[in-house]
Scaffold this motif. Structure first.
Motif, PDB file in Angstrom:
ATOM      1  N   LEU A  65       0.989  -1.173   0.018  1.00  0.00           N
ATOM      2  CA  LEU A  65      -0.060   0.200  -0.226  1.00  0.00           C
ATOM      3  C   LEU A  65       0.999   1.157   0.000  1.00  0.00           C
ATOM      4  O   LEU A  65       1.740   1.429   0.932  1.00  0.00           O
ATOM      5  N   TYR A  66       0.772   2.099  -0.975  1.00  0.00           N
ATOM      6  CA  TYR A  66       1.696   3.338  -1.016  1.00  0.00           C
ATOM      7  C   TYR A  66       1.291   4.596  -0.625  1.00  0.00           C
ATOM      8  O   TYR A  66       1.822   5.114  -0.800  1.00  0.00           O
ATOM      9  N   HIS A  67      -0.173   4.594  -0.474  1.00  0.00           N
ATOM     10  CA  HIS A  67      -0.541   5.909  -0.221  1.00  0.00           C
ATOM     11  C   HIS A  67      -2.014   5.645   0.461  1.00  0.00           C
ATOM     12  O   HIS A  67      -2.667   4.683   0.117  1.00  0.00           O
ATOM     13  N   LEU A  68      -2.075   6.466   1.557  1.00  0.00           N
ATOM     14  CA  LEU A  68      -3.286   6.491   2.327  1.00  0.00           C
ATOM     15  C   LEU A  68      -3.913   7.849   2.693  1.00  0.00           C
ATOM     16  O   LEU A  68      -2.883   8.561   2.973  1.00  0.00           O
ATOM     17  N   ASP A  69      -5.042   8.124   2.588  1.00  0.00           N
ATOM     18  CA  ASP A  69      -5.585   9.266   2.992  1.00  0.00           C
ATOM     19  C   ASP A  69      -6.525   9.056   4.044  1.00  0.00           C
ATOM     20  O   ASP A  69      -6.741   8.162   4.232  1.00  0.00           O
ATOM     21  N   LEU A  70      -7.159  10.426   4.550  1.00  0.00           N
ATOM     22  CA  LEU A  70      -8.182  10.327   5.447  1.00  0.00           C
ATOM     23  C   LEU A  70      -9.468   9.534   5.098  1.00  0.00           C
ATOM     24  O   LEU A  70      -9.915   8.577   5.860  1.00  0.00           O
TER      25      LEU A  70
END
Length: 125
Positions: A65-70
């Motif tokens: 998983l390379y990106h996580l936002d709210l």
């Protein structure tokens, strides 16, 4: 040695592991980016892979998983709450440094336990 990030994508994939023995957690890998554009897809894929209602605890391998936002964090939190309603647990493992930093800054680690390895996460389930 230089570590490079992959080219950003706007996709998410939930990968299932081979069948596990009774009493062991279900290990699912999450690949891609979990953000506003993929959160609904993630929730649907997670529900399909983990099943609804009773079943084993779920361990999410976030090593890809390379990106996580709210919005993505909200989807993880909602999944954890749904699992808890059915007496199941959701934990995260193998979280990449950038995502781990986001979890720490956003308070996400208070929503879902985070472990450095799959083995350590499995020991705490």
């Amino acid at each position: 040695m230089t570590v490079t990030e992959p080219i950003p994508t706007t996709s998410i994939q939930v990968r299932g592991a081979a069948a596990l023995q009774t009493g062991e957690p279900l290990v699912l890998g999450v690949d891609g980016e979990l953000e506003a554009g993929t959160a609904a897809e993630f929730s649907t894929a997670l529900a399909a892979a983990a099943g609804a209602g009773t079943g084993p605890d779920v361990l999410l391998d976030l090593g890809r998983l390379y990106h996580l936002d709210l919005t993505g964090l909200d989807a993880i939190g909602a999944a954890a709450a749904e699992f808890a309603r059915h007496g199941r647990r959701l934990v995260l493992a193998c979280v990449r440094p950038r995502v781990r930093e986001f979890l720490a800054l956003s308070g996400g680690e208070a929503l879902v336990p985070v472990f450095p390895t799959l083995e350590e996460a499995a020991l705490h389930m």
